[in-house]
Scaffold this motif. Structure first.
Motif, mmCIF file in Angstrom:
data_model
loop_
_atom_site.group_PDB
_atom_site.id
_atom_site.type_symbol
_atom_site.label_atom_id
_atom_site.label_comp_id
_atom_site.label_asym_id
_atom_site.label_seq_id
_atom_site.Cartn_x
_atom_site.Cartn_y
_atom_site.Cartn_z
ATOM 1 N N ALA A 1 0.794 -1.127 -0.049
ATOM 2 C CA ALA A 1 -0.010 0.120 -0.067
ATOM 3 C C ALA A 1 0.834 1.114 -0.129
ATOM 4 O O ALA A 1 0.443 2.164 -0.513
ATOM 5 C CB ALA A 1 -0.965 -0.030 1.035
ATOM 6 N N ILE A 2 2.163 1.180 0.691
ATOM 7 C CA ILE A 2 2.924 2.487 0.727
ATOM 8 C C ILE A 2 3.777 2.474 -0.238
ATOM 9 O O ILE A 2 3.931 3.649 -0.960
ATOM 10 C CB ILE A 2 3.505 2.497 2.188
ATOM 11 C CG1 ILE A 2 2.769 2.382 3.184
ATOM 12 C CG2 ILE A 2 4.669 3.494 2.242
ATOM 13 C CD1 ILE A 2 3.359 2.221 4.733
ATOM 14 N N THR A 3 4.344 1.271 -0.790
ATOM 15 C CA THR A 3 5.572 1.320 -1.873
ATOM 16 C C THR A 3 4.918 1.076 -3.262
ATOM 17 O O THR A 3 5.621 1.232 -4.308
ATOM 18 C CB THR A 3 6.657 0.400 -1.443
ATOM 19 O OG1 THR A 3 6.020 -0.846 -1.522
ATOM 20 C CG2 THR A 3 7.137 0.620 -0.091
ATOM 21 N N GLU B 1 11.501 8.217 1.828
ATOM 22 C CA GLU B 1 11.008 9.224 0.993
ATOM 23 C C GLU B 1 9.520 9.195 0.605
ATOM 24 O O GLU B 1 8.633 9.876 1.012
ATOM 25 C CB GLU B 1 11.648 9.296 -0.376
ATOM 26 C CG GLU B 1 13.023 9.839 -0.056
ATOM 27 C CD GLU B 1 14.135 8.885 0.212
ATOM 28 O OE1 GLU B 1 13.581 7.584 0.157
ATOM 29 O OE2 GLU B 1 15.296 8.981 -0.010
ATOM 30 N N ASP B 2 9.249 7.852 0.372
ATOM 31 C CA ASP B 2 7.566 7.677 0.088
ATOM 32 C C ASP B 2 6.645 7.816 1.363
ATOM 33 O O ASP B 2 5.661 8.228 1.153
ATOM 34 C CB ASP B 2 7.430 6.188 -0.627
ATOM 35 C CG ASP B 2 8.378 6.084 -1.873
ATOM 36 O OD1 ASP B 2 7.696 6.200 -3.004
ATOM 37 O OD2 ASP B 2 9.508 5.832 -1.861
ATOM 38 N N ILE C 1 11.972 12.984 8.681
ATOM 39 C CA ILE C 1 13.042 13.819 8.190
ATOM 40 C C ILE C 1 14.376 13.624 9.104
ATOM 41 O O ILE C 1 15.639 13.429 8.428
ATOM 42 C CB ILE C 1 12.940 15.199 7.634
ATOM 43 C CG1 ILE C 1 11.728 15.233 6.647
ATOM 44 C CG2 ILE C 1 14.033 15.910 7.294
ATOM 45 C CD1 ILE C 1 11.417 16.564 6.288
ATOM 46 N N ILE C 2 14.257 13.693 10.242
ATOM 47 C CA ILE C 2 15.407 13.405 10.956
ATOM 48 C C ILE C 2 15.891 12.317 11.148
ATOM 49 O O ILE C 2 17.081 12.056 10.937
ATOM 50 C CB ILE C 2 14.761 13.990 12.539
ATOM 51 C CG1 ILE C 2 14.760 15.485 12.633
ATOM 52 C CG2 ILE C 2 16.187 13.857 13.636
ATOM 53 C CD1 ILE C 2 14.161 15.890 14.023
ATOM 54 N N LEU C 3 14.904 11.298 11.050
ATOM 55 C CA LEU C 3 15.427 9.840 11.259
ATOM 56 C C LEU C 3 16.205 9.562 10.000
ATOM 57 O O LEU C 3 17.163 8.563 9.840
ATOM 58 C CB LEU C 3 14.252 8.987 11.308
ATOM 59 C CG LEU C 3 13.891 8.998 12.894
ATOM 60 C CD1 LEU C 3 12.643 8.202 12.851
ATOM 61 C CD2 LEU C 3 14.868 8.620 13.982
ATOM 62 N N LEU C 4 15.682 10.152 8.798
ATOM 63 C CA LEU C 4 16.138 9.822 7.546
ATOM 64 C C LEU C 4 17.461 10.261 7.344
ATOM 65 O O LEU C 4 18.563 9.671 6.834
ATOM 66 C CB LEU C 4 15.548 10.403 6.409
ATOM 67 C CG LEU C 4 15.825 10.070 4.951
ATOM 68 C CD1 LEU C 4 15.679 8.921 4.402
ATOM 69 C CD2 LEU C 4 14.897 11.020 3.778
#
Length: 314
Positions: A147-149, A223-224, A284-287
Motif C-alpha cells: 500500500a505504501i510502496t 521518502e515515499d 526527516i530527522i531519522l532519514l
C-alpha cells in the motif's frame, strides 16, 4: 569469471548448524560445472562457530570456503552488507545471498543459475513453517508494504545479483537488503521455493522481530513514507480550514445553531494534522540519521578468518 559464483551467508552463534549448512551446499553443488566461493560472514559469534569454520574444508574441488569474522556484531543486515563488501574484491560477476540456518533451500541455487542474464533473481517465498499468528502478521506486513510502496514484498534476502547491483548496494548501503533490491532498476526474475525448517529447530524470527524487520524495510522507502504523511497533512489541513470556514459561515450568515459535533471534529482534525506533520518532521530527522549511519558503516569491519583449507581458482 562467468563460471565462478560467490555465495554470501551470514551466521551468528550457529554452532554445528553452520557445518550442516555447508554440507548441504556441497551435496547440491559439487557436480555442477561451476566454481563456488562460499563467503560465510561470522557476525562476531560468541560460541565456537569461528573454530568450526576454521577447521572445515569442502571435499568438492569446485567449492572454496572463504570465511570472514566481523569485529563487532552488526546484525543480520549489517553482516550481509559486510559480506557483499568483501565479495566485491573477488573475481566474480554473480553473487548469491542466502541464510545459513537451513531455511533457504540450497536446491534453489540450481534454478538461480538458469536465470544468469537477469540483474536480480529473487527467490519468492512459498510455504512457511511458522505458526498461524506469524503468518497472519506477515500477510498484513506485505499488504501495508504494498500500500505504501506499490511493490510486492514476497521475497527475502535469498537472491542472485550481478556486479552492477552489488556495486550499487555497497556504494549506497542499505538497512533492509530485500527492500533495497525491490528498488533496483534493471531486469528482475523470480523463482518460488518453499521455506525449509531451520536446521537447529524453530526459526529465530519471532513476531516482534518481524515487526522490527517491517519497519526497517519501510525505512528503505523513507521518502515515499514521508511524502504519504505530508499528503495526509495537506488533506487534513484543507479539511480543517474548510470546516472552520463552514462554522463561521453558519454563525455569521445563518440562524442555524452550531452543532457540537462540528467543533469536536475540527479539533480532532487539527490534532491529527499536527500528528501527521510531526511524523513528517521526525521522519526527516531519522532519514538524516539513517543516512549518516549508512555512510559510517561503508568501511570494512571484518577480518579474514584463519583457515587451513583453501582451494584457489585461476
Amino acid at each position: 569469471m562467468d563460471n565462478h559464483y560467490a555465495i554470501i551467508a551470514p551466521c551468528f552463534n550457529e554452532n554445528e548448524i553452520i557445518i550442516q549448512f555447508l554440507h548441504s551446499l556441497e551435496d547440491t553443488l559439487q557436480n555442477l560445472p561451476y566454481h563456488f566461493t562460499v563467503v560465510v560472514v561470522n557476525d562476531c559469534s560468541t560460541d565456537n562457530t569461528a573454530d568450526l569454520l576454521a577447521k572445515f574444508s569442502f571435499g568438492a574441488k569446485n567449492m572454496n570456503l572463504d570465511p570472514i569474522s566481523l569485529r563487532v556484531n552488526l546484525g543480520h543486515q549489517g553482516a550481509i552488507y559486510q559480506g557483499l563488501l568483501y565479495a566485491k574484491s573477488l573475481d566474480v560477476e554473480k553473487f548469491i545471498v542466502m541464510d545459513s540456518d537451513g531455511e533457504d533451500d540450497p536446491h534453489a541455487i540450481l534454478s538461480l543459475l538458469v536465470h544468469r542474464e537477469a540483474d536480480v533473481v529473487h527467490v519468492v517465498r512459498g510455504k512457511r513453517n511458522e505458526g498461524l499468528f506469524f503468518k497472519v502478521a506477515y500477510f498484513f506486513y506485505k499488504a501495508i508494504f504494498k500500500a505504501i510502496t506499490h511493490r510486492d514484498m514476497n521475497f527475502g534476502n535469498f537472491c542472485m545479483i550481478n556486479r552492477r547491483v552489488l556495486e550499487a548496494a555497497t556504494h549506497s548501503s542499505f538497512i533492509h537488503f530485500a527492500a533495497f533490491l525491490s528498488k533496483v532498476r534493471g531486469s528482475h526474475d523470480y523463482i518460488t521455493f518453499d521455506r525449509l525448517k531451520r536446521l537447529g529447530g524453530q526459526s529465530k524470527m519471532k513476531t516482534t522481530g518481524l515487526v522490527y524487520h517491517a519497519f526497517k524495510s519501510l525505512t528503505e522507502y523513507a521518502e515515499d513514507l514521508l511524502m504519504l504523511f505530508l499528503k495526509l497533512f495537506i488533506v487534513l489541513t484543507t479539511a480543517f480550514v474548510g470546516l472552520i470556514g463552514y462554522i463561521f459561515y453558519q454563525k455569521l450568515f445563518t440562524d442555524n445553531a452550531i452543532l457540537g459535533w462540528a467543533s469536536t471534529m475540527s479539533v480532532g482534525l487539527f490534532n491529527t494534522a499536527l500528528i501527521s506533520i510531526g511524523f513528517y518532521v521526525i521522519g526527516i530527522i531519522l532519514l538524516n540519521i539513517s543516512h549518516y549511519r549508512n555512510t559510517t558503516l561503508r568501511e570494512p569491519l571484518y577480518d579474514k578468518l584463519a583457515h587451513r583449507f583453501e582451494h584457489h581458482y585461476k
